[in-house]
Motif scaffolding. Structure first.
Motif, PDB file in Angstrom:
ATOM      1  N   LEU A 169       0.421  -1.352  -0.222  1.00 32.08           N
ATOM      2  CA  LEU A 169       0.178  -0.374   0.239  1.00 32.08           C
ATOM      3  C   LEU A 169       0.463   1.573  -0.669  1.00 32.08           C
ATOM      4  CD1 LEU A 169      -2.897  -0.661   2.168  1.00 32.08           C
ATOM      5  CD2 LEU A 169      -2.714  -1.144   0.123  1.00 32.08           C
ATOM      6  N   ALA A 170       1.911   1.617   0.910  1.00 33.31           N
ATOM      7  CA  ALA A 170       2.809   2.629   1.016  1.00 33.31           C
ATOM      8  C   ALA A 170       3.216   2.927  -0.573  1.00 33.31           C
ATOM      9  CB  ALA A 170       4.146   2.203   1.752  1.00 33.31           C
ATOM     10  N   ASP A 171       3.948   1.508  -1.113  1.00 34.60           N
ATOM     11  CA  ASP A 171       4.766   1.353  -2.540  1.00 34.60           C
ATOM     12  C   ASP A 171       3.515   2.623  -3.983  1.00 34.60           C
ATOM     13  OD1 ASP A 171       6.828   0.694  -1.939  1.00 34.60           O
ATOM     14  OD2 ASP A 171       6.816  -0.911  -2.327  1.00 34.60           O
ATOM     15  N   ALA A 172       2.429   2.025  -3.192  1.00 37.41           N
ATOM     16  CA  ALA A 172       1.300   2.841  -4.251  1.00 37.41           C
ATOM     17  C   ALA A 172       1.024   4.532  -3.805  1.00 37.41           C
ATOM     18  CB  ALA A 172       0.244   1.941  -4.513  1.00 37.41           C
ATOM     19  N   ASN A 173       1.346   4.775  -2.330  1.00 34.10           N
ATOM     20  CA  ASN A 173       1.008   5.813  -2.133  1.00 34.10           C
ATOM     21  C   ASN A 173      -0.403   5.972  -1.423  1.00 34.10           C
ATOM     22  OD1 ASN A 173       2.453   7.888  -1.903  1.00 34.10           O
ATOM     23  ND2 ASN A 173       2.453   8.316  -4.318  1.00 34.10           N
ATOM     24  N   ILE A 174      -0.408   5.033  -0.891  1.00 41.24           N
ATOM     25  CA  ILE A 174      -1.753   5.740   0.434  1.00 41.24           C
ATOM     26  C   ILE A 174      -1.333   4.874   1.096  1.00 41.24           C
ATOM     27  CG2 ILE A 174      -3.792   3.395   0.423  1.00 41.24           C
ATOM     28  CD1 ILE A 174      -3.463   2.415  -2.633  1.00 41.24           C
ATOM     29  N   ASN A 175      -2.647   5.611   1.628  1.00 35.55           N
ATOM     30  CA  ASN A 175      -1.657   5.943   3.465  1.00 35.55           C
ATOM     31  C   ASN A 175      -2.623   5.449   4.260  1.00 35.55           C
ATOM     32  OD1 ASN A 175       0.564   7.679   3.830  1.00 35.55           O
ATOM     33  ND2 ASN A 175      -1.219   9.941   3.556  1.00 35.55           N
ATOM     34  N   VAL A 176      -1.826   4.732   5.519  1.00 40.27           N
ATOM     35  CA  VAL A 176      -3.172   3.601   6.279  1.00 40.27           C
ATOM     36  C   VAL A 176      -2.794   4.468   7.232  1.00 40.27           C
ATOM     37  CG1 VAL A 176      -3.352   1.473   6.938  1.00 40.27           C
ATOM     38  CG2 VAL A 176      -2.475   1.965   4.654  1.00 40.27           C
ATOM     39  N   ASP A 177      -3.999   4.255   7.661  1.00 36.81           N
ATOM     40  CA  ASP A 177      -4.288   5.158   9.404  1.00 36.81           C
ATOM     41  C   ASP A 177      -4.784   4.249  10.755  1.00 36.81           C
ATOM     42  OD1 ASP A 177      -5.317   6.719  11.546  1.00 36.81           O
ATOM     43  OD2 ASP A 177      -6.381   7.271  10.847  1.00 36.81           O
ATOM     44  N   MET A 178      -5.203   3.686  10.945  1.00 31.82           N
ATOM     45  CA  MET A 178      -6.039   2.673  11.834  1.00 31.82           C
ATOM     46  C   MET A 178      -5.664   1.562  12.001  1.00 31.82           C
ATOM     47  SD  MET A 178     -10.177   4.664  13.133  1.00 31.82           S
ATOM     48  CE  MET A 178      -9.772   5.471  15.047  1.00 31.82           C
ATOM     49  N   ILE A 179      -5.088   0.844  12.289  1.00 33.58           N
ATOM     50  CA  ILE A 179      -4.849  -0.521  12.130  1.00 33.58           C
ATOM     51  C   ILE A 179      -4.733  -1.411  13.667  1.00 33.58           C
ATOM     52  CG2 ILE A 179      -2.991  -2.678  11.520  1.00 33.58           C
ATOM     53  CD1 ILE A 179      -1.992  -0.204  10.400  1.00 33.58           C
ATOM     54  N   VAL A 180      -6.310  -2.822  13.518  1.00 35.85           N
ATOM     55  CA  VAL A 180      -6.437  -3.712  14.664  1.00 35.85           C
ATOM     56  C   VAL A 180      -6.048  -5.012  14.158  1.00 35.85           C
ATOM     57  CG1 VAL A 180      -7.880  -4.465  15.430  1.00 35.85           C
ATOM     58  CG2 VAL A 180      -7.575  -1.764  15.453  1.00 35.85           C
TER      59      VAL A 180
END
Ligand code: ADP
Ligand code: ASP
Ligand code: MG
Length: 419
Positions: free
Chosen positions: A292-303
């Motif tokens: 996801l990071a390589d695709a420039n997608i910012n991830v927020d809350m992770i559970v």
């Protein structure tokens, strides 16, 4: 005499009448003898329309990134129009005014099209131009990359243009004019109980912006904090000769009466993905989030939670709604490599955050939040915290109910205040 940056957002330049109104605000500062840079957004709705056109035209033939190169060429045009129009209006009033596009300053950015970061803006030639009495009207939101391509700074990016310019020319202040007369304790569109805040710390404003209060772009607050830019939010709908005092964003030490919780911020453009039965072994999370990071997608809350399947875990995380389809596509293509059984996606989620520097020294803010939500039967799906913020993910249907209840519980309602 002071150097001043004034920024006007989309609703403030929505049509020629509104642009003439902006000219009145600008004249007041110029007539007072100040050197003025004006940063403008596109007319409200214009950037959305341009984004829709770009999307309708379809992806570029080459890599995904190539699409964003053209996306920027298209969506940056809205600001080009308003900067030219305001310059013309001021010229017709007898002022020396000139428009400046990103490449003319130049606003140098990296090459992350669609969400570029400003690397540098030289003080000249703009500094000399405004000190000579000319009004500089700068197209916000746009820059130019190392290879001479137009870039844009992400939605709401004109705020960042304004603050970066203020830092570059050592402005005495940076005034952000918008359609509200300051920063409020919550989005005033959600509850009439929202109150204008006189002063808010950079730190709190940064959290508010980053969890979704649209009033300032996050990056603009980061820059203001780093370069000590005197930042103010005020309304272009106030009388031009007597605008309100707005909200000053400043150091924490400058704020006399500090609340424990300063604001409740809802964010509706959230989406959640859950990957079920991910093999529970080292490297799985790294694989997912690198993809996801390589695709420039910012991830927020992770559970991450245990799955019913032995030796497996469920991982759920949030991102902005705009990135959801791309994330689903990437994760689906890589299903085998990641090793999960099912992907679930959910648009109908909202993130509600409470923010306040007082949390550093006061206990009980989180428990109040959870209790208030529980009393209203609102289920919490994810939780994330920072030193001065608690965010929860809930069903979007309950957004207004949750905001109103929390706003009241933390004593932020108008009715509760001394004023
Ligand atoms: P502009 O086009 O001037 O940049 P924006 O729409 O980007 O304006 O930002 C202003 C809007 O931000 C307001 O109309 C308001 O609805 C919204 N907003 C969200 N949270 C807040 C808040 N805490 N205080 C003030 N405005 C807020
Ligand atoms: N026009 C751009 C947008 O709508 C930039 C801005 O308004 O700040 O995102
Ligand atoms: Mg904005």
């Amino acid at each position: 005499m002071a150097r001043i940056v004034m920024k006007f957002g989309g609703t403030s330049v929505a049509d020629l009448d509104r642009i003439r109104n902006v000219a009145r605000f600008v004249r007041r500062e110029v007539d007072d003898g100040h050197s003025v840079i004006v940063v403008v957004s596109a007319m409200s709705g214009q950037t959305n329309a341009l984004v829709a056109l770009a999307e309708e035209a379809g992806p570029a033939a080459a890599a995904l990134d190539a699409r964003y190169v053209e996306y920027d060429a298209i969506v940056s045009t809205g600001e080009q129009v308003t900067s030219g129009l305001l310059a013309l209006v001021l010229q017709n009033l007898g002022y020396r005014a000139r428009s400046w596009q990103g490449w003319q300053l130049p606003t140098e950015t990296d090459q992350r099209h669609g969400r570029a970061r400003i690397l540098r803006i030289p003080e000249e030639p703009l500094g000399s131009a405004i000190d000579s009495g000319e009004i500089a009207i700068v197209a916000g939101f746009q820059g130019v990359s190392e290879n001479s391509r137009i870039t844009t700074l992400g939605r709401g990016g004109s705020d960042t243009t304004a603050v970066a310019l203020a830092a570059a020319i050592h402005a005495d202040r940076c005034d952000i004019y918008t359609d509200v007369d300051g920063v409020y304790t919550t989005d005033p569109r959600i509850t009439k109980q929202a109150r204008r805040i006189d002063r808010i710390s950079y730190e709190e404003m940064l959290e508010m912006a980053s969890v979704g209060a649209k009033v300032l772009q996050t990056r603009s607050v980061e820059l203001a904090m780093a370069y000590n830019v005197r930042l103010r939010v005020l309304s272009s709908f106030d009388p031009p000769d007597a605008p309100g005092q707005g909200t000053i964003i400043c150091d924490e030490e400058e704020i006399v009466e500090q609340q424990i919780v300063s604001a409740v911020t809802p964010a509706l453009d959230e989406a959640k993905i859950s990957l079920l039965a991910v093999r529970d072994e080292p490297g799985r999370a790294a694989k997912i989030f690198t993809l996801l990071a390589d695709a420039n997608i910012n991830v927020d809350m992770i559970v991450q939670s245990p799955s019913r399947d032995p030796g497996a875990a469920n991982i759920s995380f949030t991102m902005t709604e705009a990135d959801l389809d791309r994330a689903v596509e990437l994760l689906t293509v890589q299903k085998e490599a990641i090793g999960y059984s099912t992907l679930q996606k959910d648009h109908n989620v909202a993130k509600i955050s409470v923010i306040g520097v007082g949390m550093k020294s006061h206990a009980g803010v989180a428990s109040t939040m959870f209790q208030i939500l529980a009393e209203r039967g609102i289920n919490i799906q994810n939780i994330s915290t920072s030193e001065i913020k608690i965010s929860v993910l809930i069903d979007s249907e309950y957004t207004e109910l949750a905001v109103r209840a929390l706003h009241q519980a933390y004593g932020l309602d108008k009715a509760n205040s001394a004023a």
